[in-house]
Enzyme design. Structure first.
Site, PDB file in Angstrom:
ATOM      1  N   ARG A 102       0.841  -1.204   0.000  1.00  0.00           N
ATOM      2  CA  ARG A 102       0.000   0.000   0.000  1.00  0.00           C
ATOM      3  C   ARG A 102       0.866   1.239   0.000  1.00  0.00           C
ATOM      4  O   ARG A 102       1.840   1.336   0.748  1.00  0.00           O
ATOM      5  CB  ARG A 102      -0.863   0.049   1.269  1.00  0.00           C
ATOM      6  CG  ARG A 102      -1.946  -0.938   1.303  1.00  0.00           C
ATOM      7  CD  ARG A 102      -3.071  -0.581   2.244  1.00  0.00           C
ATOM      8  NE  ARG A 102      -2.757   0.120   3.468  1.00  0.00           N
ATOM      9  CZ  ARG A 102      -3.670   0.574   4.312  1.00  0.00           C
ATOM     10  NH1 ARG A 102      -4.958   0.404   4.044  1.00  0.00           N
ATOM     11  NH2 ARG A 102      -3.343   1.192   5.412  1.00  0.00           N
ATOM     12  N   THR A 106      -1.822   7.252  -0.304  1.00  0.00           N
ATOM     13  CA  THR A 106      -3.124   6.970  -0.944  1.00  0.00           C
ATOM     14  C   THR A 106      -3.781   5.697  -0.424  1.00  0.00           C
ATOM     15  O   THR A 106      -4.975   5.470  -0.647  1.00  0.00           O
ATOM     16  CB  THR A 106      -2.936   6.805  -2.467  1.00  0.00           C
ATOM     17  OG1 THR A 106      -2.100   5.660  -2.690  1.00  0.00           O
ATOM     18  CG2 THR A 106      -2.302   8.026  -3.087  1.00  0.00           C
ATOM     19  N   ASP A 197       0.261  -1.697  12.218  1.00  0.00           N
ATOM     20  CA  ASP A 197       0.779  -2.204  10.944  1.00  0.00           C
ATOM     21  C   ASP A 197       1.301  -3.623  11.160  1.00  0.00           C
ATOM     22  O   ASP A 197       2.326  -3.829  11.815  1.00  0.00           O
ATOM     23  CB  ASP A 197       1.899  -1.289  10.434  1.00  0.00           C
ATOM     24  CG  ASP A 197       2.320  -1.659   9.023  1.00  0.00           C
ATOM     25  OD1 ASP A 197       2.689  -2.830   8.796  1.00  0.00           O
ATOM     26  OD2 ASP A 197       2.260  -0.799   8.130  1.00  0.00           O
ATOM     27  N   ASP A 200       4.929  -4.442   9.994  1.00  0.00           N
ATOM     28  CA  ASP A 200       5.940  -3.802  10.836  1.00  0.00           C
ATOM     29  C   ASP A 200       6.068  -4.535  12.172  1.00  0.00           C
ATOM     30  O   ASP A 200       7.168  -4.743  12.686  1.00  0.00           O
ATOM     31  CB  ASP A 200       5.575  -2.336  11.097  1.00  0.00           C
ATOM     32  CG  ASP A 200       5.876  -1.443   9.897  1.00  0.00           C
ATOM     33  OD1 ASP A 200       6.525  -1.925   8.940  1.00  0.00           O
ATOM     34  OD2 ASP A 200       5.454  -0.278   9.914  1.00  0.00           O
TER      35      ASP A 200
HETATM   36  C1  PRP Z   1      -1.017  -4.448   4.631  1.00  0.00           C
HETATM   37  C2  PRP Z   1      -1.729  -5.756   4.835  1.00  0.00           C
HETATM   38  C3  PRP Z   1      -2.539  -5.897   3.587  1.00  0.00           C
HETATM   39  C4  PRP Z   1      -2.919  -4.471   3.282  1.00  0.00           C
HETATM   40  C5  PRP Z   1      -4.338  -4.260   3.690  1.00  0.00           C
HETATM   41  O1  PRP Z   1       0.071  -4.627   3.803  1.00  0.00           O
HETATM   42  O2  PRP Z   1      -0.866  -6.838   5.055  1.00  0.00           O
HETATM   43  O3  PRP Z   1      -1.817  -6.460   2.497  1.00  0.00           O
HETATM   44  O4  PRP Z   1      -2.031  -3.647   4.041  1.00  0.00           O
HETATM   45  O5  PRP Z   1      -4.778  -3.003   3.329  1.00  0.00           O
HETATM   46  P1  PRP Z   1      -5.896  -2.762   2.230  1.00  0.00           P
HETATM   47  O6  PRP Z   1      -7.007  -3.704   2.555  1.00  0.00           O
HETATM   48  O7  PRP Z   1      -6.264  -1.331   2.451  1.00  0.00           O
HETATM   49  O8  PRP Z   1      -5.314  -3.011   0.886  1.00  0.00           O
HETATM   50  P2  PRP Z   1       1.078  -3.446   3.395  1.00  0.00           P
HETATM   51  O9  PRP Z   1       0.645  -2.845   2.114  1.00  0.00           O
HETATM   52  O10 PRP Z   1       1.261  -2.523   4.551  1.00  0.00           O
HETATM   53  O11 PRP Z   1       2.410  -4.233   3.072  1.00  0.00           O
HETATM   54  P3  PRP Z   1       3.314  -5.212   3.953  1.00  0.00           P
HETATM   55  O12 PRP Z   1       2.549  -6.503   4.086  1.00  0.00           O
HETATM   56  O13 PRP Z   1       4.524  -5.365   3.126  1.00  0.00           O
HETATM   57  O14 PRP Z   1       3.581  -4.568   5.278  1.00  0.00           O
HETATM   58  N1  URA Z   2      -2.462  -2.724   7.034  1.00  0.00           N
HETATM   59  C1  URA Z   2      -2.098  -3.000   8.302  1.00  0.00           C
HETATM   60  O1  URA Z   2      -1.065  -3.643   8.547  1.00  0.00           O
HETATM   61  N2  URA Z   2      -2.891  -2.540   9.288  1.00  0.00           N
HETATM   62  C2  URA Z   2      -4.016  -1.846   9.079  1.00  0.00           C
HETATM   63  O2  URA Z   2      -4.703  -1.464  10.039  1.00  0.00           O
HETATM   64  C3  URA Z   2      -4.366  -1.574   7.742  1.00  0.00           C
HETATM   65  C4  URA Z   2      -3.579  -2.045   6.734  1.00  0.00           C
END
Ligand code: PRP
Ligand code: URA
Length: 205
Positions: A102, A106, A197, A200
């Site tokens: 993400r 945005t 997150d 993280d």
């Molecule tokens: C997080 C999570 C999902 C997404 C959800 O990943 O693991 O993939 O956000 O959000 P959405 O429903 O609004 O799309 P992120 O993009 O933070 O990446 P990561 O897994 O690498 O931390």
């Molecule tokens: N991705 C995350 O890891 N946490 C949230 O709350 C939303 C998106």
């Protein structure tokens, strides 16, 4: 398709510790394993089986074995935190990867990786701990469908109503299994109360 919410006291217990901001990555990874194991069992309750004749040490018997190959698709990177329990209970699974990230301003997910095994005739289980706006999950399902997946299930640990709505609009036939349905998204599209997150916290970044 309905939203299936995990109904197990251990699920609620584990989720509470996952939500706790004082939980450190090592314990966070263990808790992710535990809740994903419960979700793996729930999301596979309806797997098709077929009869198989075998012999016990005492006599022949007709048992049941899984009828369809299973493919697990974690959405990178946080989805990796849910992969191991699926591997442990279904050792013959194939694993595909969809990399989505993400954008911090945005909240729109950008694709950066995709490697999928053959999907025809399989049950595909897409795993990602957080269903927030639903953009990542919907995009992953689209990719899996384009690669030949037809029987698809989505599994997450925490879902937001907005994400469930997005999925039900984009892919109404895809069942969603979630550990919990939370209240809403905040202005930055994070789930409330949520757990922050996930990636993280899983990887200490
Ligand atoms: C997080 C999570 C999902 C997404 C959800 O990943 O693991 O993939 O956000 O959000 P959405 O429903 O609004 O799309 P992120 O993009 O933070 O990446 P990561 O897994 O690498 O931390
Ligand atoms: N991705 C995350 O890891 N946490 C949230 O709350 C939303 C998106």
């Amino acid at each position: 398709m309905p939203l299936h919410l995990l109904q197990h006291p251990l699920g609620a217990h584990v989720l509470t510790h996952l939500r706790d901001k004082t939980t450190k990555p090592a314990l966070f990874r263990t808790l992710s394993y535990q809740i994903a194991l419960l979700l793996a069992l729930e999301a596979t309750r309806d797997l098709a089986t077929e009869e198989k004749k075998i012999e016990t040490p005492l006599e022949p018997v007709t048992g049941c074995v899984l009828a369809k190959p299973l493919v697990i698709v974690p959405i990178l990177r946080a989805g990796l935190g849910m992969l191991q329990p699926f591997h442990d209970v279904f050792p013959d699974v194939s694993v595909g990867y969809v990399g989505l990230e993400r954008d911090h301003t945005t909240a729109v997910a950008r694709s950066y990786y995709c490697k999928l095994p053959p999907l025809a005739g399989t049950r595909v289980i897409i795993v990602d701990p957080m269903l927030a706006t639903g953009g990542s999950a919907a995009q992953a399902v689209t990719v899996v469908k384009a690669a030949g997946g037809t029987e698809i299930v989505f599994v997450c640990i925490v879902a937001a109503p907005e994400g469930v709505a997005t999925m039900q609009k984009a892919h109404p036939e895809v069942p969603i299994h979630a550990g919990a349905l939370d209240r809403e998204l905040n202005a930055k599209k994070y789930i409330l109360p949520g757990l922050g997150d996930f990636g993280d916290r899983l990887y200490g970044t």
